[in-house]
Design a protein around this motif. Structure first.
Motif, short mmCIF file in Angstrom:
data_model
loop_
_atom_site.label_atom_id
_atom_site.label_comp_id
_atom_site.label_asym_id
_atom_site.label_seq_id
_atom_site.Cartn_x
_atom_site.Cartn_y
_atom_site.Cartn_z
N VAL A 22 0.25 -1.44 0.26
CA VAL A 22 0.01 0.04 0.73
C VAL A 22 0.54 0.91 -0.26
CG1 VAL A 22 -1.87 1.23 1.20
CG2 VAL A 22 -2.27 -0.94 1.02
N GLU A 23 0.72 1.89 -0.58
CA GLU A 23 1.64 3.23 -1.20
C GLU A 23 0.50 4.79 -0.98
OE1 GLU A 23 3.41 2.75 -4.67
OE2 GLU A 23 4.63 1.35 -3.91
N GLU A 24 0.19 5.00 0.31
CA GLU A 24 -0.96 6.83 0.37
C GLU A 24 0.50 7.44 -0.64
OE1 GLU A 24 -1.37 10.28 3.86
OE2 GLU A 24 -1.84 7.95 4.27
N ILE A 25 -1.46 8.41 -1.32
CA ILE A 25 -1.09 8.92 -2.59
C ILE A 25 -1.13 10.35 -2.00
CG2 ILE A 25 -2.22 9.93 -5.24
CD1 ILE A 25 -2.59 6.87 -5.62
N ASN A 26 -2.70 10.12 -1.24
CA ASN A 26 -2.66 11.79 -1.26
C ASN A 26 -4.19 12.14 0.38
OD1 ASN A 26 -2.83 14.94 -1.60
ND2 ASN A 26 -5.46 14.15 -2.09
N SER A 27 -3.83 12.53 0.94
CA SER A 27 -4.66 12.43 1.85
C SER A 27 -5.14 14.52 2.78
CB SER A 27 -4.87 11.45 3.16
OG SER A 27 -3.09 12.27 4.01
N GLU A 28 -6.31 14.32 3.35
CA GLU A 28 -6.80 15.12 3.97
C GLU A 28 -7.33 15.08 5.47
OE1 GLU A 28 -9.79 17.74 1.53
OE2 GLU A 28 -8.03 17.35 -0.56
N GLU A 29 -7.18 14.86 6.51
CA GLU A 29 -7.18 14.34 7.32
C GLU A 29 -8.39 14.96 8.32
OE1 GLU A 29 -4.00 15.04 10.55
OE2 GLU A 29 -2.57 13.44 8.70
N GLY A 30 -9.54 13.77 8.76
CA GLY A 30 -10.67 15.05 9.16
C GLY A 30 -10.60 15.59 10.78
N ALA A 31 -11.09 16.56 11.47
CA ALA A 31 -10.62 17.17 12.34
C ALA A 31 -10.79 16.51 13.88
CB ALA A 31 -11.81 18.47 12.42
N ALA A 32 -11.63 16.05 13.48
CA ALA A 32 -11.42 14.56 14.94
C ALA A 32 -10.97 13.23 14.76
CB ALA A 32 -12.97 14.74 15.17
N GLY A 33 -10.68 13.39 13.53
CA GLY A 33 -9.46 11.84 13.11
C GLY A 33 -10.40 11.50 11.63
N PHE A 75 -4.70 5.99 -2.29
CA PHE A 75 -4.11 5.09 -2.05
C PHE A 75 -3.74 4.31 -3.09
CE2 PHE A 75 -7.22 3.58 0.42
CZ PHE A 75 -7.27 1.57 0.39
N ARG A 76 -3.06 3.37 -3.07
CA ARG A 76 -2.09 2.70 -4.40
C ARG A 76 -1.51 1.35 -3.58
NH1 ARG A 76 1.30 4.80 -6.19
NH2 ARG A 76 0.24 5.77 -8.79
N VAL A 77 -2.49 0.46 -4.04
CA VAL A 77 -2.05 -1.20 -3.43
C VAL A 77 -1.75 -1.52 -4.89
CG1 VAL A 77 -3.56 -3.36 -2.69
CG2 VAL A 77 -4.43 -0.83 -2.70
N LYS A 78 -0.36 -2.66 -4.75
CA LYS A 78 0.17 -3.18 -5.70
C LYS A 78 0.80 -4.31 -5.16
CE LYS A 78 3.78 -0.74 -8.04
NZ LYS A 78 3.32 -0.36 -9.04
N GLY A 79 0.58 -5.54 -5.97
CA GLY A 79 0.68 -6.90 -6.15
C GLY A 79 -0.39 -8.00 -7.41
#
Length: 351
Positions: free
Chosen positions: A142-153, A160-164
């Protein structure tokens, strides 16, 4: 049916000969296409080789049955081989079902918190964790590409990318709306709340699958926000790409450099445009998205995670398990295998 296996065998061997030619070695695109086609035939090819070997051994046993010393042994082996032959024949129809050309591909997964405010974002984070653990159990990366976190978690959005090996063949059933029923950490009165998060699973697209003109893009750069290394909030490394003909917007800010973020954003854009094109083509011929197991529509409610009852229910096939925590810890195999089995059964019935 045997004629179809013979055709597969002939094509597999033809591809093997093609791949051995010197001119193919120097043509990466051609070699990639041939390797992919051969890989798609390999399972059926291997089973047919096994089947032919069983038939050959059964013929040998028939001849040996007349031998006074080896006859009994040959008869026992023949009966065993007969059972193996029948077991293989039971798999023939499934092996000959049309293959999804994307099944062998890596995927890009997008999870968004939907209805439910902070709790929806927290649930989106739970789903991300669930898929990460499942990927680990499958030997995928798993490779995270981009994320925007929530205020409460959790996350308001995470990509994210999943390779296999054959990732899309299993995760493609996960697209849709996932619903959680539980008492949120943000709820002070102990009331059960229903929240949702949406999941979109897209096959990763290679350059040979789709082309994007530079003139169709608007690329903006800005300073990344959130957690990161030194300089993440002070240098314009985050990238936003807008595909003007479709008004598709993707962003990436998790990588350290603008160049890396641009490359990742382009991969997500290609996957989204490819997904949209698949949807358009299938709508034209009047078929449902992917299969009758699920349309892949983000609004389709596919699964409920009910914490008070310790139950996970997949609404498309009426499958339930009372091991919710194991599922959230990545034990998705039983659910996904049930989806694959039902999908194959419906296709065999011609639905």
């Amino acid at each position: 049916m045997i004629e179809r296996f013979e055709a597969i065998e002939a094509r597999y061997n033809e591809l093997q000969n093609e791949l051995m030619k010197p001119e193919v070695f120097g043509d990466i695109k051609k070699a990639t296409e041939l390797n992919k086609e051969q890989s798609s035939l390999k399972e059926a090819y291997d089973v047919y080789q096994q089947y032919k070997k069983i038939l050959e051994n059964m013929e040998n046993d028939k001849a040996m049955m007349k031998d006074p010393e080896l006859g009994e042994f040959a008869r026992e082996e023949y009966n065993t081989l007969q059972e193996e032959k029948e077991a293989l024949e039971a798999t023939f129809e499934i092996l000959l079902l049309p293959k999804d050309p994307n099944d062998g591909k890596d995927v890009i997964v997008e999870i968004r918190g939907a209805a439910g405010g902070d709790e929806a974002n927290i649930f989106a984070g739970d789903l991300y964790r669930m898929y990460s653990y499942y990927a680990e159990s499958q030997g995928w990366r798993v490779e995270e590409i981009n994320s925007e976190e929530g205020a409460a978690g959790g996350y308001s959005q995470v990509e994210f990318r999943v390779k296999g090996d054959n990732v899309y063949s299993k995760l493609k059933y996960e697209s849709g709306s996932h619903r959680v029923q539980r008492v949120p950490e943000t709820e002070s009165n102990g009331r059960i709340q229903t929240s949702t998060a949406t999941v979109l699973v897209m096959p990763e697209v290679e350059d040979i699958d789709i082309e994007i003109k530079d003139s169709d893009l608007r690329i903006d750069v800005y300073c990344a926000s959130g957690h990161g290394g030194q300089g993440v909030n002070t240098t314009p490394s985050a990238v936003r790409i807008t595909h003007l003909p479709t008004n598709t917007v993707v962003t990436c800010q998790n990588q350290r450099s603008q160049q890396q973020n641009k490359a990742e954003a382009m991969q997500v854009l290609k996957a989204r445009l490819y997904e949209a094109e698949l949807e358009r083509q299938e709508a034209e011929v009047g078929s449902e998205r992917r299969s009758k197991i699920g349309t892949g529509d983000r609004s389709e409610k596919i699964r409920t995670y009910n914490y008070p009852q310790n139950r996970v229910t997949d609404h498309r096939i009426g499958y339930s398990t009372m091991q919710l925590q194991r599922v959230m810890d990545g034990a998705l195999n039983d659910i996904i295998e049930a989806l694959i089995t039902e999908d194959q059964a419906r296709k065999l019935r011609g639905e």
